[in-house]
Design an enzyme around this catalytic site. Sequence first.
Site, short mmCIF file in Angstrom:
data_model
loop_
_atom_site.label_atom_id
_atom_site.label_comp_id
_atom_site.label_asym_id
_atom_site.label_seq_id
_atom_site.Cartn_x
_atom_site.Cartn_y
_atom_site.Cartn_z
N ASP A 472 0.87 -1.28 -0.07
CA ASP A 472 -0.01 -0.09 0.00
C ASP A 472 1.01 1.23 -0.03
OD1 ASP A 472 -2.24 1.57 0.01
OD2 ASP A 472 -3.03 0.58 1.94
N ASP A 534 -10.50 2.39 -3.40
CA ASP A 534 -11.60 1.96 -1.94
C ASP A 534 -12.83 2.02 -2.09
OD1 ASP A 534 -9.00 1.51 -0.60
OD2 ASP A 534 -8.84 3.58 0.06
C1 DGJ Z 1 -6.00 1.84 1.94
C2 DGJ Z 1 -6.19 0.74 1.16
O1 DGJ Z 1 -6.71 1.30 -0.09
C3 DGJ Z 1 -7.25 0.02 2.03
O2 DGJ Z 1 -7.64 -1.10 1.25
C4 DGJ Z 1 -6.88 -0.46 3.37
O3 DGJ Z 1 -5.55 -1.18 2.91
C5 DGJ Z 1 -6.18 0.80 3.96
N1 DGJ Z 1 -5.23 1.75 3.28
C6 DGJ Z 1 -5.45 0.15 5.41
O4 DGJ Z 1 -4.90 1.34 6.00
#
Ligand code: DGJ
Length: 714
Positions: A472, A534
Amino acid sequence: MIKQNGRTIHLMGKEVSYVMVINNDGDLINFHMGKKIADRDYASMKEQWAEGCGMMSNTIALDVYPQEYPSYGLSDLRNPAYQIVNKFGHPNAKLTVRDIIIHENEVVKVKDMPSLYKGDCKADTLEVVLYDEAIEFEAHLYYTVFENYNVIARHAVLINKADEDIELSSAYSMSLDFPRADYDMVHFAGAWLRERDMIRTPLQLGAKVEACNARGASGHQINPFAMICSRDADENNGEVFGLSLVYSGNHSTVATVDQFGFLRVQQGINPLSFRWILKKDEEFCTPQSIICYSDKGFGKMSRDMHDVVRNNIMTSAFTHKERPILINNWEGTYFDFNEKKLLAIAKKAQKVGIELFVLDDGWFGQRNDDHRGLGDWFVNKKKLPSGIDGLAEKVNKLDMKFGLWFEPEMVNPDSDLYRAHPDWAVKIPERTPVEIRQQLVLDLTKPEVRDYIVKAVSDILSTANIEYVKWDMNRQITDMPCLGYNHKYTLGFYDIMHRIVTAFPNILFEGCSSGGGRYDLGVLAYMPQFWASDNSDAGCRFKIQYTTSMCYPIYSIGSHVTAVPNHQCGRTTRLKTRGDVAYMGAFGYELDITKCTDNEIEEIKAQVEFEKKVRSLMCEGDFYRLVNPYESNYCSWETVSKDKKKVFLFAGKSMAVAYDKNPKIKLQGLCPDKLYKNTATGEVYGGDLLMNRGIDVGFKGDDFATQVILFEEA
Ligand code: DGJ
């Protein structure tokens, strides 16, 4: 194939020609980029641009020449491909051809950055060496052409040959002049939770359309993929030039139309805040830009692009493999979990046939919320007393694989790492660094920081049986300690990626950046899938996934079934809808499955079974967008196996319409003579009927009703 015919150089792909000529003054002129033309000597052909015109007719009027790598000034006053301050301190250069080298059966790779490699077919590379003797400045332009594709990949290497320094303030990867401008530019813009909306702008006389991002990573806001297309272009008709930059930092795609109605298109690193000093014999290498041509609309361009990306960009061993169906705990628990809770989720998930359990954020340091802990890559034993290795073992015992989340490029000020190495965060010395999501960016330009990240991540990956990693990156890069910083950061990121993925070739990596904030070919070269957004709402995903497929292979699109009401937009959709939409991509669940009702569990079981039947199509099939959700109340897509024996069809409607007549969906890419059986109902249809008449898929339900059908050759 590359041929040189006198002063004409002709690159030929499957159905595409890229023709350049060298004029009497040694300028490198673009003659044609588009549908294949015969291999002839075009250098002697008389055209108005070759003569010069108007006020400039008594001189070499570069202003009217379609050029391959133009500079500003010295008779071309349009947008340049590069800008320098030369050894005399003047802002000009004029590059002319010094040498032509044909690298037969060879792909020249881009240094220190991901780029196309020779995968499934013959590929040749042309290298044109240009030189400006007056200022001792050299450029090498590289063009790779593939036998099976309508793709030309370009990059440039700029070299200072003078004793004095020179300064580069822009260096595009490619510059392409078209002898007409009756085109539109399409780019993909948005924001967090609204990634990649398709925006189409007509190009007009005097217009400049720029799709650029300067937020550190390639970005939610503008994707480094754009298209130039004829005014009549749609999914199946018209000319399309897909332009994809293999790059994960600040980028720009710019189209300008000059006074004569000629179009110049450029793609590369965003010149904003860019500067690079070249000492004697130092070179600057641009990222690669992939130009993919179609004479039959967006659909054909996408299918070509998907194949070239799967076969010649992605390096992961998982690229051509069916991916495990996963369950991720993020939307199920967020930070509120312990080992017991996680194992309960894994256990229930395994019962329905889910194959991989992924532990997301919150397992390390003092990370009980997003205020602290990033950088401290050691397990939080309070939450996970048996450690990551112990948890992985317990998950493996359930006959499931285990996967783990990292955000290695970041640090929270409230972390042991930051307390020990405050100088490792990106900072402008005189200023307080900008915090976003309470976190700072680690300075990847520092070798010791990169070494730390590689070691910290590798230590965990080698002590537990981890078979999947979600990588991430959750903030924009705001603090620029020097000009050109973003490119240096991006090179640091690629160094880390290269070291990690080569050390762990058996781990499936998935990229993520607050959802789809760094979804680009640079990342896909290392990680074969990316969390698309997201926003996991199935209704919003109609559009997000539809547009993402324009450039990116659909199996790279991370798509999960989540709980309702949806956590991002509050909408409640059926479980069926959520599953139907998620099949298109790397499929998974992201909810607390222990809270599902018995009926839901039965439905999930059926979805998992169905996914196992269709995932090979997502991995290797040809993708067709059938109905555009931007233009109608409906949305439909389809994947056809290469042998045309298996077909997956998805159709959805957005808003319920009273007394509606559902549209007849016309399929594409089938064999007209074959018979196809709907594997759920047993009904048999001719390929010709499915394609020429179409069928009513029979939506049941109101808003966001969907249907999926798996056809097999009867
Ligand atoms: C952002 C990501 O897009 C989410 O799927 C998740 O992993 C969060 N970060 C966790 O902090």
